[in-house]
Design a protein around this motif. Structure first.
Motif, PDB file in Angstrom:
ATOM      1  N   ASP A   1      -6.046   0.981  -6.861  1.00 33.62           N
ATOM      2  CA  ASP A   1      -5.724  -0.355  -7.525  1.00 33.62           C
ATOM      3  C   ASP A   1      -4.065  -0.342  -7.432  1.00 33.62           C
ATOM      4  O   ASP A   1      -3.554   0.623  -8.421  1.00 33.62           O
ATOM      5  CB  ASP A   1      -6.193  -0.491  -8.992  1.00 33.62           C
ATOM      6  CG  ASP A   1      -5.725  -1.907  -9.631  1.00 33.62           C
ATOM      7  OD1 ASP A   1      -5.532  -2.943  -8.596  1.00 33.62           O
ATOM      8  OD2 ASP A   1      -5.591  -2.066 -10.564  1.00 33.62           O
ATOM      9  N   ILE A   2      -3.590  -1.112  -6.889  1.00 38.05           N
ATOM     10  CA  ILE A   2      -1.857  -1.155  -6.683  1.00 38.05           C
ATOM     11  C   ILE A   2      -1.230  -2.652  -7.374  1.00 38.05           C
ATOM     12  O   ILE A   2      -2.013  -3.614  -6.548  1.00 38.05           O
ATOM     13  CB  ILE A   2      -1.380  -0.951  -5.310  1.00 38.05           C
ATOM     14  CG1 ILE A   2      -1.906   0.409  -4.872  1.00 38.05           C
ATOM     15  CG2 ILE A   2       0.126  -0.802  -5.117  1.00 38.05           C
ATOM     16  CD1 ILE A   2      -1.865   0.603  -3.310  1.00 38.05           C
ATOM     17  N   ASP A   3      -0.751  -2.489  -8.262  1.00 35.36           N
ATOM     18  CA  ASP A   3      -0.108  -3.604  -8.819  1.00 35.36           C
ATOM     19  C   ASP A   3       0.881  -4.308  -7.694  1.00 35.36           C
ATOM     20  O   ASP A   3       1.497  -3.547  -6.941  1.00 35.36           O
ATOM     21  CB  ASP A   3       0.609  -3.596  -9.912  1.00 35.36           C
ATOM     22  CG  ASP A   3       1.500  -4.513 -10.767  1.00 35.36           C
ATOM     23  OD1 ASP A   3       1.995  -5.458 -10.045  1.00 35.36           O
ATOM     24  OD2 ASP A   3       0.883  -4.852 -11.783  1.00 35.36           O
ATOM     25  N   PRO A   4       0.532  -5.559  -7.221  1.00 34.43           N
ATOM     26  CA  PRO A   4       1.282  -6.269  -6.259  1.00 34.43           C
ATOM     27  C   PRO A   4       2.928  -6.186  -6.373  1.00 34.43           C
ATOM     28  O   PRO A   4       3.572  -6.598  -5.539  1.00 34.43           O
ATOM     29  CB  PRO A   4       0.851  -7.715  -6.039  1.00 34.43           C
ATOM     30  CG  PRO A   4      -0.350  -7.745  -7.242  1.00 34.43           C
ATOM     31  CD  PRO A   4      -0.162  -6.611  -7.616  1.00 34.43           C
ATOM     32  N   SER A   5       3.351  -6.193  -7.723  1.00 37.59           N
ATOM     33  CA  SER A   5       4.690  -6.081  -8.036  1.00 37.59           C
ATOM     34  C   SER A   5       5.588  -5.151  -7.185  1.00 37.59           C
ATOM     35  O   SER A   5       6.738  -5.247  -7.100  1.00 37.59           O
ATOM     36  CB  SER A   5       5.036  -6.251  -9.551  1.00 37.59           C
ATOM     37  OG  SER A   5       4.612  -4.867 -10.024  1.00 37.59           O
ATOM     38  N   ILE A   6       4.908  -4.014  -6.922  1.00 37.18           N
ATOM     39  CA  ILE A   6       5.685  -2.689  -6.262  1.00 37.18           C
ATOM     40  C   ILE A   6       5.569  -2.855  -4.695  1.00 37.18           C
ATOM     41  O   ILE A   6       6.227  -1.997  -4.174  1.00 37.18           O
ATOM     42  CB  ILE A   6       5.005  -1.345  -6.831  1.00 37.18           C
ATOM     43  CG1 ILE A   6       3.675  -1.158  -6.337  1.00 37.18           C
ATOM     44  CG2 ILE A   6       5.059  -1.288  -8.363  1.00 37.18           C
ATOM     45  CD1 ILE A   6       3.099   0.115  -6.614  1.00 37.18           C
ATOM     46  N   LEU A   7       4.801  -3.782  -4.336  1.00 38.81           N
ATOM     47  CA  LEU A   7       4.943  -3.874  -2.915  1.00 38.81           C
ATOM     48  C   LEU A   7       5.840  -4.808  -2.351  1.00 38.81           C
ATOM     49  O   LEU A   7       6.144  -5.819  -1.920  1.00 38.81           O
ATOM     50  CB  LEU A   7       3.418  -4.535  -2.439  1.00 38.81           C
ATOM     51  CG  LEU A   7       2.122  -3.823  -2.819  1.00 38.81           C
ATOM     52  CD1 LEU A   7       1.019  -4.680  -2.525  1.00 38.81           C
ATOM     53  CD2 LEU A   7       2.071  -2.596  -2.179  1.00 38.81           C
ATOM     54  N   VAL A   8       7.261  -3.992  -2.434  1.00 38.43           N
ATOM     55  CA  VAL A   8       8.471  -4.661  -2.009  1.00 38.43           C
ATOM     56  C   VAL A   8       8.878  -3.909  -0.726  1.00 38.43           C
ATOM     57  O   VAL A   8       8.869  -2.733  -0.561  1.00 38.43           O
ATOM     58  CB  VAL A   8       9.387  -4.515  -2.967  1.00 38.43           C
ATOM     59  CG1 VAL A   8      10.877  -5.213  -2.577  1.00 38.43           C
ATOM     60  CG2 VAL A   8       8.804  -5.051  -4.446  1.00 38.43           C
ATOM     61  N   ALA A   9       9.215  -4.896   0.325  1.00 37.09           N
ATOM     62  CA  ALA A   9       9.873  -4.249   1.439  1.00 37.09           C
ATOM     63  C   ALA A   9      10.936  -3.209   1.143  1.00 37.09           C
ATOM     64  O   ALA A   9      11.859  -3.523   0.333  1.00 37.09           O
ATOM     65  CB  ALA A   9      10.433  -5.421   2.549  1.00 37.09           C
ATOM     66  N   GLY A  10      11.012  -2.197   1.749  1.00 34.63           N
ATOM     67  CA  GLY A  10      12.208  -1.280   1.880  1.00 34.63           C
ATOM     68  C   GLY A  10      11.725  -0.272   0.553  1.00 34.63           C
ATOM     69  O   GLY A  10      12.366   0.816   0.478  1.00 34.63           O
TER      70      GLY A  10
END
Length: 117
Positions: free
Chosen positions: A63-72
């Motif tokens: 389960d991955i919080d979408p807030s950490i899915l940032v390019a780079g």
């Protein structure tokens, strides 16, 4: 005729030991099945990444919080995922060891001797 076998009493003791060994193996198998149904959760990044695993250590979900899915930030996310998986596996190992120790104690196995042998 049976002199070298320690008499018939020795055969009875052997039968008791075989029965106890069979019973212990059965209980270990039951516990292994139980451990495969218990789910633990490992976390990293303050709960931003969670890994689910059985008490046998098999990772069953993320389960991955979408807030950490940032390019780079790919490496950061990968590190958080690995940390959550390692946390889940460590928790699974601890739960499994505690359950095995309880079973060993119930069966009269000396403390410190791990199951299965």
């Amino acid at each position: 005729m049976f002199k070298g076998l320690g008499g018939l009493a020795g055969l009875g003791d052997m039968a008791k030991m075989m029965k106890a060994a069979t019973e212990m193996q059965s209980k270990i198998t039951e516990l292994q099945e139980e451990l495969s149904k218990i789910v633990v959760t490992g976390e990293s990044g303050g709960g931003l990444v969670k890994a689910l695993a059985t008490a046998k250590g098999e990772v069953t979900g993320l389960d991955i919080d979408p807030s950490i899915l940032v390019a780079g930030e790919k490496e950061v996310v990968e590190d958080l995922i690995l940390a959550a998986i390692h946390d889940a596996q460590a928790k699974a190992r601890m739960k499994s060891e505690r359950r095995m120790a309880r079973l060993a104690e119930k069966m009269g196995v000396p403390p410190g001797m791990k199951l299965p042998f």
